[in-house]
Design a protein around this motif. Sequence first.
Motif, short mmCIF file in Angstrom:
data_model
loop_
_atom_site.label_atom_id
_atom_site.label_comp_id
_atom_site.label_asym_id
_atom_site.label_seq_id
_atom_site.Cartn_x
_atom_site.Cartn_y
_atom_site.Cartn_z
N GLN A 164 0.83 -1.21 0.00
CA GLN A 164 0.00 0.00 0.00
C GLN A 164 0.87 1.26 0.00
O GLN A 164 0.55 2.25 -0.68
N LYS A 165 1.96 1.24 0.75
CA LYS A 165 2.86 2.39 0.77
C LYS A 165 3.49 2.61 -0.60
O LYS A 165 3.70 3.75 -1.03
N THR A 166 3.78 1.52 -1.29
CA THR A 166 4.45 1.61 -2.59
C THR A 166 3.50 2.00 -3.72
O THR A 166 3.84 2.82 -4.58
N THR A 167 2.29 1.42 -3.71
CA THR A 167 1.36 1.61 -4.83
C THR A 167 0.22 2.56 -4.53
O THR A 167 -0.48 3.01 -5.44
N GLY A 168 0.00 2.84 -3.23
CA GLY A 168 -1.12 3.69 -2.85
C GLY A 168 -2.43 2.94 -2.72
O GLY A 168 -3.48 3.53 -2.45
N GLN A 169 -2.39 1.61 -2.87
CA GLN A 169 -3.62 0.81 -2.78
C GLN A 169 -3.35 -0.49 -2.03
O GLN A 169 -2.33 -1.13 -2.23
N PHE A 170 -4.30 -0.85 -1.16
CA PHE A 170 -4.22 -2.15 -0.49
C PHE A 170 -4.44 -3.22 -1.54
O PHE A 170 -5.33 -3.11 -2.37
N PRO A 171 -3.64 -4.28 -1.57
CA PRO A 171 -3.77 -5.29 -2.62
C PRO A 171 -5.14 -5.97 -2.61
O PRO A 171 -5.72 -6.21 -1.55
N LYS A 172 -5.62 -6.29 -3.80
CA LYS A 172 -6.89 -7.01 -3.92
C LYS A 172 -6.67 -8.50 -4.17
O LYS A 172 -7.62 -9.28 -4.14
N ILE A 173 -5.40 -8.87 -4.40
CA ILE A 173 -5.05 -10.27 -4.63
C ILE A 173 -3.85 -10.62 -3.77
O ILE A 173 -2.84 -9.91 -3.78
N MET A 174 -3.95 -11.70 -3.01
CA MET A 174 -2.82 -12.24 -2.25
C MET A 174 -2.56 -13.66 -2.73
O MET A 174 -3.47 -14.50 -2.70
N ILE A 175 -1.34 -13.92 -3.16
CA ILE A 175 -0.96 -15.24 -3.62
C ILE A 175 -0.05 -15.86 -2.56
O ILE A 175 1.03 -15.35 -2.30
N LEU A 176 -0.52 -16.93 -1.94
CA LEU A 176 0.17 -17.52 -0.78
C LEU A 176 0.93 -18.78 -1.18
O LEU A 176 0.32 -19.76 -1.66
N GLU A 177 2.23 -18.76 -0.99
CA GLU A 177 3.06 -19.90 -1.34
C GLU A 177 2.61 -21.16 -0.60
O GLU A 177 2.31 -21.12 0.59
N ASN A 178 2.53 -22.28 -1.35
CA ASN A 178 2.10 -23.57 -0.78
C ASN A 178 0.76 -23.48 -0.06
O ASN A 178 0.55 -24.12 0.96
N HIS A 179 -0.15 -22.71 -0.62
CA HIS A 179 -1.44 -22.54 0.05
C HIS A 179 -2.58 -22.28 -0.93
O HIS A 179 -3.44 -23.12 -1.11
N GLY A 180 -2.62 -21.08 -1.54
CA GLY A 180 -3.73 -20.73 -2.40
C GLY A 180 -3.75 -19.25 -2.68
O GLY A 180 -2.70 -18.60 -2.71
N ILE A 181 -4.95 -18.68 -2.86
CA ILE A 181 -5.06 -17.30 -3.27
C ILE A 181 -6.28 -16.63 -2.63
O ILE A 181 -7.32 -17.27 -2.42
#
Length: 368
Positions: A164-181
């Motif tokens: 959010q600090k970098t892009t100005g927006q809270f992410p709408k997609i989280m990709i979790l290693e060995n888990h899912g999305i």
Amino acid sequence: MTVDSKLIEMSRRYGSDPDMVLAGGGNTSYKTKEYLTVKASGYPLSTIDDSGFVMLDRGRLKLMWHKTYADEENERETQVLTDLMASRRFGEVNRPSVESQLHDLFPYQYVLHVHPAKVNGLTCSIEGENWTNSRLAQQAVWVEATKPGYILAMTCQKISQEHQKTTGQFPKIMILENHGIFFSADTVDEIDQLVALVFDTIQEDLHTAPDFTKEPFDEPLVNQAHQILDKVFPENAIFFDRFHSLVELVADERSVQPIMKPFTPDHIVYCRHEPLFCTSQTLQATLEAYREKNAVLPRIILIQHLGMFSAAETAASAKVARDLFLDQIKIAYYARSFGGIKPMKSEHIEFIRNWEVEHYRAKMESKS
């Protein structure tokens, strides 16, 4: 409690799609300023209705982010579960998803969390993080594998705030290693668009897939194996598979390695932490050795040159184990497009094997 109709529609639609959800995997939520309505543990998304959700007080959930919990794992997880249960609105009786904190973290109204094989071909691969940062950098964040529950929630909070600090927006997609999305947005339509974006982008770079073409088999050898398995499993709870890619995998000790370790927690919960690999001649002895070592029987038995048996205490459990291990095979092939496989770390496997939360989920789903 009356649940938002769009939340139920989204849950059932994605939950009924086997390319998105298998068994009891995945969860969904809807939030207002005061409350988070999230899928309760043990309820399948495909048939969920009002009774499968639980409403949580967001004010109480917020306090959990600022609380200091014990360092020792079992004590910490007990404390977190106690606070999570205490966050339920008065009168609620269902047990909230262990990922409720993560759902509450998103500032958007709707959240969809799933474990699709094509996405996990990415999350369980060597180049998954680099690919995500290159192809979805503005929309998504990559979350390195960590222990689920509270630790995962805190990790996601830190990474999301940095994004959010970098892009100005809270992410709408989280990709979790060995888990899912995770997908999150203020409308279900936008979530559908985010899902399409991710799948279309993955598909552009996906060049490997398993071949499920059925192949003929040695019937006497299959019957011989059945007779051995019939002694320890109910007769109607044993399934046999033989298809082209499986034959390739079970050719020898080396070829089978890509599917010998779990890729995600779901594979541990439903298929055990490892399959049994043996020959037709050593099946009886290795089956007994597996039980001696692990105090349980395997759910998946891979027999060299022959194929795969899925077996459990009930036909339903055996079918789920089969579905999840076929998912494991899909991931192994999809991951070839992203640098090769990256299974779960040993410490994370052991955590899941002993985690009360997953024991509870498995127990609830076996009842249903």
